[in-house]
Design a protein around this motif. Structure first.
Motif, PDB file in Angstrom:
ATOM      1  N   ALA A   1      -3.047   0.207  -3.524  1.00 28.67           N
ATOM      2  CA  ALA A   1      -3.251  -0.708  -2.649  1.00 28.67           C
ATOM      3  C   ALA A   1      -2.363  -1.798  -2.833  1.00 28.67           C
ATOM      4  O   ALA A   1      -2.293  -1.825  -4.191  1.00 28.67           O
ATOM      5  CB  ALA A   1      -4.790  -1.150  -2.228  1.00 28.67           C
TER       6      ALA A   1
ATOM      7  N   ASP B   1       0.834  -1.010   0.055  1.00 25.61           N
ATOM      8  CA  ASP B   1       0.082   0.123   0.035  1.00 25.61           C
ATOM      9  C   ASP B   1       0.783   1.290   0.142  1.00 25.61           C
ATOM     10  O   ASP B   1       2.206   1.169   0.503  1.00 25.61           O
ATOM     11  CB  ASP B   1      -0.914  -0.039   1.221  1.00 25.61           C
ATOM     12  CG  ASP B   1      -1.907  -1.277   1.265  1.00 25.61           C
ATOM     13  OD1 ASP B   1      -1.970  -1.827   0.191  1.00 25.61           O
ATOM     14  OD2 ASP B   1      -2.432  -1.251   2.333  1.00 25.61           O
ATOM     15  N   GLY B   2       0.362   2.330  -0.647  1.00 25.19           N
ATOM     16  CA  GLY B   2       1.173   3.586  -0.493  1.00 25.19           C
ATOM     17  C   GLY B   2       0.744   4.460  -1.590  1.00 25.19           C
ATOM     18  O   GLY B   2      -0.357   4.335  -2.174  1.00 25.19           O
ATOM     19  N   ARG B   3       1.734   5.392  -2.122  1.00 26.27           N
ATOM     20  CA  ARG B   3       1.515   6.558  -2.851  1.00 26.27           C
ATOM     21  C   ARG B   3       2.752   6.225  -3.823  1.00 26.27           C
ATOM     22  O   ARG B   3       3.951   6.142  -3.560  1.00 26.27           O
ATOM     23  CB  ARG B   3       1.622   7.850  -2.254  1.00 26.27           C
ATOM     24  CG  ARG B   3       1.442   9.030  -3.094  1.00 26.27           C
ATOM     25  CD  ARG B   3       1.137  10.403  -2.255  1.00 26.27           C
ATOM     26  NE  ARG B   3      -0.173  10.282  -1.822  1.00 26.27           N
ATOM     27  CZ  ARG B   3      -0.514  11.142  -1.019  1.00 26.27           C
ATOM     28  NH1 ARG B   3       0.192  12.385  -0.601  1.00 26.27           N
ATOM     29  NH2 ARG B   3      -1.676  11.122  -0.637  1.00 26.27           N
TER      30      ARG B   3
ATOM     31  N   PRO C   1       5.205   4.021   1.330  1.00 33.41           N
ATOM     32  CA  PRO C   1       4.037   3.910   2.156  1.00 33.41           C
ATOM     33  C   PRO C   1       3.573   5.263   2.597  1.00 33.41           C
ATOM     34  O   PRO C   1       4.399   6.355   2.633  1.00 33.41           O
ATOM     35  CB  PRO C   1       4.500   3.300   3.465  1.00 33.41           C
ATOM     36  CG  PRO C   1       5.812   2.583   3.061  1.00 33.41           C
ATOM     37  CD  PRO C   1       6.190   3.300   1.973  1.00 33.41           C
TER      38      PRO C   1
ATOM     39  N   GLN D   1      -0.768   9.407  -6.740  1.00 37.93           N
ATOM     40  CA  GLN D   1      -1.859   8.419  -6.665  1.00 37.93           C
ATOM     41  C   GLN D   1      -1.628   7.423  -5.821  1.00 37.93           C
ATOM     42  O   GLN D   1      -0.556   6.911  -5.411  1.00 37.93           O
ATOM     43  CB  GLN D   1      -2.009   7.731  -8.026  1.00 37.93           C
ATOM     44  CG  GLN D   1      -3.271   6.859  -7.998  1.00 37.93           C
ATOM     45  CD  GLN D   1      -3.819   6.515  -9.402  1.00 37.93           C
ATOM     46  OE1 GLN D   1      -3.350   7.037 -10.314  1.00 37.93           O
ATOM     47  NE2 GLN D   1      -4.519   5.348  -9.198  1.00 37.93           N
ATOM     48  N   ASP D   2      -2.657   7.233  -4.901  1.00 39.74           N
ATOM     49  CA  ASP D   2      -2.572   6.146  -3.696  1.00 39.74           C
ATOM     50  C   ASP D   2      -3.164   4.925  -4.145  1.00 39.74           C
ATOM     51  O   ASP D   2      -3.892   4.959  -5.354  1.00 39.74           O
ATOM     52  CB  ASP D   2      -3.782   6.584  -2.571  1.00 39.74           C
ATOM     53  CG  ASP D   2      -3.069   7.824  -1.770  1.00 39.74           C
ATOM     54  OD1 ASP D   2      -1.966   8.019  -1.550  1.00 39.74           O
ATOM     55  OD2 ASP D   2      -3.823   8.545  -1.241  1.00 39.74           O
TER      56      ASP D   2
ATOM     57  N   VAL E   1       6.470   2.989  -5.214  1.00 42.50           N
ATOM     58  CA  VAL E   1       5.661   3.181  -4.333  1.00 42.50           C
ATOM     59  C   VAL E   1       5.966   3.422  -2.936  1.00 42.50           C
ATOM     60  O   VAL E   1       6.587   2.299  -2.446  1.00 42.50           O
ATOM     61  CB  VAL E   1       4.297   2.224  -4.303  1.00 42.50           C
ATOM     62  CG1 VAL E   1       3.446   2.174  -3.251  1.00 42.50           C
ATOM     63  CG2 VAL E   1       3.655   2.014  -5.699  1.00 42.50           C
TER      64      VAL E   1
END
Lengths: 508, 508
Positions: free
Chosen positions: B474, B435-437, B508, B471-472, B506
């Motif tokens: 999962a 998960d992250g950006r 967190p 963008q975030d 990506v």
């Protein structure tokens, strides 16, 4: 019955086909335009593919052929060089896939963009070069990058080490192993076989490996090949040296610095020979051959490879420094490079000069004799066979007494048997246009003329010099003769002579 | 009865044989190892020979084949490219002789040794390049020399002029002829077809010729080819532009700067694209196409071709200066180069993005729309169709009203009929590992991944981006999909993805 996996494997391979196609150095595979492997693997339009068979791999250019005439749909035809590298037999299964990316090209690109490389980068590049993974374009880019921004001392040391590491190395059961080298650029300067004969006759170990011509009309290996076999493998070379104390072999057959041959082919096509590459080429071969001491001849003259004393001293300094850092003691001699040495230019014509000197024949070229003796003298001195300053006299004595000639014949016999150098079928004089004196000889134009006549590939081709600097000539007197095997080559060379301007300048 | 001269002529020629052999770009002649012409002319062992027939000449690599299977002794088999260049028919007499020395290579060597070249030297070099007289080694050396010691402004002006001089030139009956160009390095930045459609819809003349990809997964010509024919000759191009005010053609088919295609092939193999060569390439094509004003897009980002604002400003300054000295007004736009534009990377995937923007489809990539509008806006302004600062609004309006889409369809029809871009048979997601950006997108790795999947040669191959910077996401969510035509190519690309490190990072 085959399992599904075997089916898949069968479908991804093609049957090897030998065409007997000589493509110079190029590994090539020819497949049908409707080949199922090309379609399945998405290879169409790729310029290179990876061929694999029984654990060996070759990168090959992909050519495609339309229609039924040449190949069956499941055949892959290989050029001779690809066939040899892959070591397959007729009909053997070959798999054809994408070429993996070459990480070392990133280093070549860094060098192109002006960054210097470290030892690891040179090791990666030279490893890929030696394994024939580079295309001509990659090789040319790497060499050019090292010419425009010349290799510095550290880079030259690292390149030298990398070139040694990918090849074989010889070792000798002797504390002193001598060698000599000429940086080239002076037509006819074929002292090496004389030096080996003189030095070996005096009990020094000199396992000499030489190259073929890079940009000149003859390399020592080209000339020596007209006198005896030179493509000795390591076992043969060891046997000759154990027996006679010296040899004059072609370095390419024994993989002492296998990357160098790939570089040399490209340097030849470009007619470019740069300092860093030259030093790495020379020293890597000497060190791999097990030498401890080397004497390097640097001819200096306005149309030699090295044009000024200052350039020569710089080159000598760099050679000495890189050699020392690589564990080799080098002595450089600056010699007269204003005119050719001896009378012949071209493999066989130079061989005839060598024989004349060795046999103490009347009319033997005295400049070649004296030059060989002075180089051999330094080798004898650094090898401990002569007091300083007395080596040249010992060398001349060795020639005069016929001991060098006896040793040379013994070496030729040990290498496989002495040969008689060929004589050209066609000769043509270039004559003086006026009475006067020879005031200038253009070594570069002479070399080009000899190459256009067919040297070094045509052994008998080249030039026979009829005059030397300072000599008085009469109008119509031949200045030189062009030697060629065919009328076509003779005409080609004479066309150049007609437009080249003064090759030998005569002034009233 | 033949005269002796005719006999001699007959003996020196061979009969042309077409093998249907596709050798990529290489002109090749295959002769028997026992060929009488080779022996008479002394050609064996030469790497290149000159083929002549009916007044046309081709330099070809000489391959030789043993034995009876492939050729009769008096036949010379030609590769397809040699066949086309020589323009012969089956059995026609071909003469095979030595290649004349190329004087322009002396200039290449001067450049390799660090000397700058003048206009005459560039004219000679480019003339020989355009006439296909240079080998790959010569081309690679010339390009590398101009990379390590970058071309200066005067050299770039001279190279540009030389490249224009050897090709065709278009002229238009209009005072203003506009063009645009992107220096590249940003995947998916396919604005050109949109700009042409917008600008032509507003009445400006924009005869656009584009290149195929050099080091990227798609050039404009590659993408456009999935939407309409692009290999227009000059007559077709003139007809399309007269009718519609614009076109999007492949430059290679109309010989506007024929040397450039030779250079580009080598730059592609080296994956090197230098400033001087880039400027000469771009400007020579614009000027030869008859343009008076050009807008140049320079994307700037850490993994774009131009990495810093300072580099971009230098390039822009050099482009403007060389353009001005060559009679062309250039405006450069520095644009965001931190991530791909649109969602598709690869010819067909980018074409789908273009269609979405033109059709005002829901989900059409807004970044591509805005970027095209800002570039088109500047073109409209310098072309006098809009007040300064108002061009982008007019461009967006042209898109929104569907006028650009109508014009684009008309251009495609005029070029030979609109096509539907293909869709890949194989797709595979690369998913977020946590998960992250999305904090970084590596354009270079994306480009390489798309190329390994088959782009640009495989039109449907490439990458479809599922995320953008900031963008975030999962864990497990697809960051992109790889598209390929074959399982082999898909596997090849995924092998790279597995070892390439972060392509989309990506955190967190």
């Amino acid at each position: 019955m085959t399992t599904p996996d075997q089916d898949a494997l069968v479908q991804r391979t093609l049957r090897a086909r030998r065409l007997g196609l000589h493509t110079q150095h190029q590994p090539i595979v020819i497949m049908r335009t409707d080949c199922h492997v090309c379609r399945a693997e998405g290879l169409t339009g790729r310029s290179q593919v990876l061929l694999s068979a029984a654990g060996r791999e070759v990168r090959a250019a992909l050519f495609q052929v339309e229609g039924e005439g040449l190949l069956a749909p499941d055949e892959a035809a290989l050029s001779e060089i690809a066939w040899e590298m892959l070591g397959v037999t007729e009909g053997a299964p070959i798999s054809v896939t994408h070429v993996p990316a070459l990480e070392s090209l990133a280093s070549v690109r860094r060098r192109i963009y002006g960054h210097r490389l470290d030892a690891a980068a040179f090791a990666d590049i030279v490893g890929d070069v030696a394994a024939a993974r580079y295309t001509d374009v990659h090789l040319a880019a790497f060499l050019t990058a090292g010419a425009v921004l010349p290799l510095d001392e550290q880079e030259t040391v690292d390149l030298t080490a990398a070139m040694i590491a990918v090849g074989d190395r010889l070792s000798w059961d002797a504390p002193v192993v001598v060698d000599k080298h000429c940086v080239g650029g002076l037509p006819g300067n074929r002292t090496t076989p004389l030096v080996v004969a003189i030095v070996a006759a005096n009990g020094l170990l000199m396992p000499k490996t030489s190259s073929r011509a890079i940009t000149s009309p003859a390399g020592t290996a080209d000339t020596m090949e007209t006198l005896a076999p030179v493509d000795l493998d390591i076992a043969a070379l060891k046997r000759v040296v154990d027996q006679e104390g010296g040899c004059i072999a072609w370095g390419g057959a024994i993989h002492l610095s296998p990357a160098d041959d790939k570089f040399v082919r490209i340097e030849r096509e470009l007619d470019v020979d740069t300092e860093g590459q030259l030093i790495a080429s020379v020293l890597s071969k000497k060190i791999a051959a097990g030498s401890t001491h080397v004497v390097i001849d640097i001819p200096v003259g306005p149309t030699a490879k090295v044009r000024s004393e200052e350039d020569a001293r710089q080159l000598a300094e760099r050679l000495r420094a890189v050699a020392a850092r690589s564990g080799l003691e080098a002595r450089c001699l600056l010699t007269d490079g204003t005119q050719p040495v001896g009378r012949g230019i071209g493999p066989a014509l130079e061989a005839h000069d060598l024989l004349a000197v060795l046999r103490n024949a009347p009319g033997a070229p005295d400049d070649l004799r004296r030059r060989a003796a002075s180089l051999a003298g330094v080798v004898l001195e650094i090898g401990g066979k002569s007091e300083p300053g007395e080596g040249a006299a010992l060398a001349l004595e060795t020639l005069a007494e016929g001991r060098a000639w006896t040793k040379f014949q013994a070496i030729c016999e040990a290498q496989g048997g002495m040969r008689v150098p060929p004589v050209a079928g066609q000769t043509h004089p270039l004559a003086a246009a006026q009475d006067g004196r020879v005031v200038h000889i253009d070594n570069r134009k002479l070399a080009r003329l000899a190459k256009l006549a067919g040297a070094p590939d045509v052994k008998a081709a080249g030039i026979f010099m009829e005059v030397r600097l300072g000599q008085d000539v009469a109008r119509g007197q031949p200045l030189l003769h062009v030697h060629a095997d065919t009328a076509g080559e003779l005409a080609y060379a004479l066309d150049y002579a007609a437009i080249a301007g003064d090759i030998v300048r005569v002034e009233p």
